[in-house]
Design a protein around this motif. Structure first.
Motif, PDB file in Angstrom:
ATOM      1  N   ASP A 260       0.836  -1.206   0.000  1.00 31.05           N
ATOM      2  CA  ASP A 260       0.000   0.000   0.000  1.00 31.05           C
ATOM      3  C   ASP A 260       0.867   1.252   0.000  1.00 31.05           C
ATOM      4  OD1 ASP A 260      -2.313  -1.501  -0.032  1.00 31.05           O
ATOM      5  OD2 ASP A 260      -2.635  -1.355   2.144  1.00 31.05           O
ATOM      6  N   VAL A 261       1.905   1.251   0.817  1.00 29.42           N
ATOM      7  CA  VAL A 261       2.811   2.405   0.881  1.00 29.42           C
ATOM      8  C   VAL A 261       3.518   2.604  -0.462  1.00 29.42           C
ATOM      9  CG1 VAL A 261       4.930   3.300   1.936  1.00 29.42           C
ATOM     10  CG2 VAL A 261       3.165   2.268   3.372  1.00 29.42           C
ATOM     11  N   LEU A 262       4.041   1.525  -1.016  1.00 31.76           N
ATOM     12  CA  LEU A 262       4.763   1.632  -2.287  1.00 31.76           C
ATOM     13  C   LEU A 262       3.857   2.103  -3.415  1.00 31.76           C
ATOM     14  CD1 LEU A 262       6.969  -1.586  -2.115  1.00 31.76           C
ATOM     15  CD2 LEU A 262       7.711   0.782  -1.821  1.00 31.76           C
ATOM     16  N   LYS A 263       2.627   1.599  -3.446  1.00 36.46           N
ATOM     17  CA  LYS A 263       1.686   2.003  -4.494  1.00 36.46           C
ATOM     18  C   LYS A 263       1.259   3.458  -4.356  1.00 36.46           C
ATOM     19  CE  LYS A 263      -0.083  -2.576  -5.539  1.00 36.46           C
ATOM     20  NZ  LYS A 263      -1.241  -3.475  -5.500  1.00 36.46           N
ATOM     21  N   SER A 264       1.375   4.005  -3.156  1.00 33.93           N
ATOM     22  CA  SER A 264       0.988   5.403  -2.948  1.00 33.93           C
ATOM     23  C   SER A 264       2.050   6.385  -3.457  1.00 33.93           C
ATOM     24  CB  SER A 264       0.712   5.668  -1.462  1.00 33.93           C
ATOM     25  OG  SER A 264       1.929   5.656  -0.722  1.00 33.93           O
ATOM     26  N   ILE A 265       3.230   5.899  -3.769  1.00 31.34           N
ATOM     27  CA  ILE A 265       4.309   6.741  -4.289  1.00 31.34           C
ATOM     28  C   ILE A 265       4.210   6.722  -5.812  1.00 31.34           C
ATOM     29  CG2 ILE A 265       6.796   7.116  -4.372  1.00 31.34           C
ATOM     30  CD1 ILE A 265       6.960   5.483  -1.736  1.00 31.34           C
ATOM     31  N   SER A 266       4.009   7.879  -6.403  1.00 26.99           N
ATOM     32  CA  SER A 266       3.712   7.961  -7.834  1.00 26.99           C
ATOM     33  C   SER A 266       4.829   7.431  -8.736  1.00 26.99           C
ATOM     34  CB  SER A 266       3.393   9.404  -8.216  1.00 26.99           C
ATOM     35  OG  SER A 266       4.528  10.228  -8.007  1.00 26.99           O
ATOM     36  N   TYR A 267       6.064   7.541  -8.336  1.00 24.63           N
ATOM     37  CA  TYR A 267       7.173   7.127  -9.199  1.00 24.63           C
ATOM     38  C   TYR A 267       7.630   5.688  -8.950  1.00 24.63           C
ATOM     39  CZ  TYR A 267       9.788   8.538  -5.041  1.00 24.63           C
ATOM     40  OH  TYR A 267      10.243   8.688  -3.758  1.00 24.63           O
ATOM     41  N   VAL A 268       6.911   4.956  -8.117  1.00 22.74           N
ATOM     42  CA  VAL A 268       7.262   3.568  -7.821  1.00 22.74           C
ATOM     43  C   VAL A 268       6.221   2.645  -8.446  1.00 22.74           C
ATOM     44  CG1 VAL A 268       7.534   1.842  -5.997  1.00 22.74           C
ATOM     45  CG2 VAL A 268       8.413   4.155  -5.668  1.00 22.74           C
ATOM     46  N   LYS A 269       6.707   1.656  -9.180  1.00 21.96           N
ATOM     47  CA  LYS A 269       5.830   0.617  -9.717  1.00 21.96           C
ATOM     48  C   LYS A 269       6.111  -0.650  -8.908  1.00 21.96           C
ATOM     49  CE  LYS A 269       6.000   2.362 -14.417  1.00 21.96           C
ATOM     50  NZ  LYS A 269       6.433   2.084 -15.791  1.00 21.96           N
ATOM     51  N   ALA A 270       5.101  -1.177  -8.255  1.00 21.31           N
ATOM     52  CA  ALA A 270       5.287  -2.353  -7.409  1.00 21.31           C
ATOM     53  C   ALA A 270       4.258  -3.405  -7.770  1.00 21.31           C
ATOM     54  CB  ALA A 270       5.135  -1.969  -5.942  1.00 21.31           C
ATOM     55  N   LYS A 271       4.738  -4.637  -7.961  1.00 18.68           N
ATOM     56  CA  LYS A 271       3.822  -5.741  -8.174  1.00 18.68           C
ATOM     57  C   LYS A 271       4.427  -6.980  -7.522  1.00 18.68           C
ATOM     58  CE  LYS A 271       5.420  -7.358 -12.660  1.00 18.68           C
ATOM     59  NZ  LYS A 271       5.054  -7.719 -14.002  1.00 18.68           N
ATOM     60  N   PRO A 272       3.590  -7.780  -6.891  1.00 21.21           N
ATOM     61  CA  PRO A 272       4.105  -8.971  -6.206  1.00 21.21           C
ATOM     62  C   PRO A 272       4.524 -10.046  -7.205  1.00 21.21           C
ATOM     63  CG  PRO A 272       1.726  -8.862  -6.021  1.00 21.21           C
ATOM     64  CD  PRO A 272       2.161  -7.603  -6.696  1.00 21.21           C
ATOM     65  N   LEU A 273       5.497 -10.860  -6.802  1.00 21.21           N
ATOM     66  CA  LEU A 273       5.938 -12.000  -7.602  1.00 21.21           C
ATOM     67  C   LEU A 273       5.206 -13.247  -7.122  1.00 21.21           C
ATOM     68  CD1 LEU A 273       9.825 -11.610  -7.571  1.00 21.21           C
ATOM     69  CD2 LEU A 273       8.293 -11.136  -9.467  1.00 21.21           C
ATOM     70  N   THR A 274       4.960 -14.144  -8.039  1.00 16.83           N
ATOM     71  CA  THR A 274       4.424 -15.437  -7.625  1.00 16.83           C
ATOM     72  C   THR A 274       5.557 -16.223  -6.968  1.00 16.83           C
ATOM     73  OG1 THR A 274       4.991 -16.513  -9.713  1.00 16.83           O
ATOM     74  CG2 THR A 274       2.814 -15.474  -9.580  1.00 16.83           C
ATOM     75  N   ASP A 275       5.196 -17.212  -6.190  1.00 17.11           N
ATOM     76  CA  ASP A 275       6.217 -18.044  -5.549  1.00 17.11           C
ATOM     77  C   ASP A 275       7.106 -18.721  -6.584  1.00 17.11           C
ATOM     78  OD1 ASP A 275       5.334 -17.372  -3.021  1.00 17.11           O
ATOM     79  OD2 ASP A 275       4.094 -19.166  -2.796  1.00 17.11           O
ATOM     80  N   ALA A 276       6.511 -19.136  -7.698  1.00 16.66           N
ATOM     81  CA  ALA A 276       7.285 -19.809  -8.748  1.00 16.66           C
ATOM     82  C   ALA A 276       8.310 -18.868  -9.366  1.00 16.66           C
ATOM     83  CB  ALA A 276       6.342 -20.348  -9.819  1.00 16.66           C
ATOM     84  N   LYS A 277       7.905 -17.622  -9.628  1.00 14.90           N
ATOM     85  CA  LYS A 277       8.843 -16.652 -10.210  1.00 14.90           C
ATOM     86  C   LYS A 277       9.943 -16.297  -9.221  1.00 14.90           C
ATOM     87  CE  LYS A 277       6.050 -14.428 -13.733  1.00 14.90           C
ATOM     88  NZ  LYS A 277       5.542 -13.158 -14.251  1.00 14.90           N
ATOM     89  N   ALA A 278       9.594 -16.177  -7.960  1.00 13.67           N
ATOM     90  CA  ALA A 278      10.599 -15.861  -6.942  1.00 13.67           C
ATOM     91  C   ALA A 278      11.616 -16.990  -6.842  1.00 13.67           C
ATOM     92  CB  ALA A 278       9.929 -15.608  -5.601  1.00 13.67           C
ATOM     93  N   LEU A 279      11.142 -18.226  -6.903  1.00 10.02           N
ATOM     94  CA  LEU A 279      12.036 -19.377  -6.852  1.00 10.02           C
ATOM     95  C   LEU A 279      12.954 -19.393  -8.073  1.00 10.02           C
ATOM     96  CD1 LEU A 279      12.914 -22.047  -5.551  1.00 10.02           C
ATOM     97  CD2 LEU A 279      11.079 -23.158  -6.832  1.00 10.02           C
TER      98      LEU A 279
END
Length: 68
Positions: free
Chosen positions: A17-36
């Motif tokens: 939520d904090v990261l998404k509130s910053i206009s110049y930051v693009k944040a998206k979660p990784l799936t467990d498979a991609k992280a692995l």
């Protein structure tokens, strides 16, 4: 710049939520498979660096393929 963070699941939502509130930051979660996969790739790159630096011996490609 890209940054990979390892955050406990119970704290991830609030940080996202904090990261998404910053206009110049693009944040998206990784799936467990991609992280692995990313972790395994990072390990492979580190191993190649050690081989190139002469600190680790590489295996013969034929031996590797025969093992499969």
């Amino acid at each position: 710049m890209k940054v990979l963070l390892d955050i406990p699941d119970n704290k991830a939502a609030s940080l996202m939520d904090v990261l998404k509130s910053i206009s110049y930051v693009k944040a998206k979660p990784l799936t467990d498979a991609k992280a692995l996969l990313m972790g395994e790739l990072r390990d492979a790159v580190e191993e190649m660096k050690l081989v190139r630096a002469g600190k680790k011996k590489a295996r013969n490609a034929d031996d590797f393929l025969n093992e499969l």
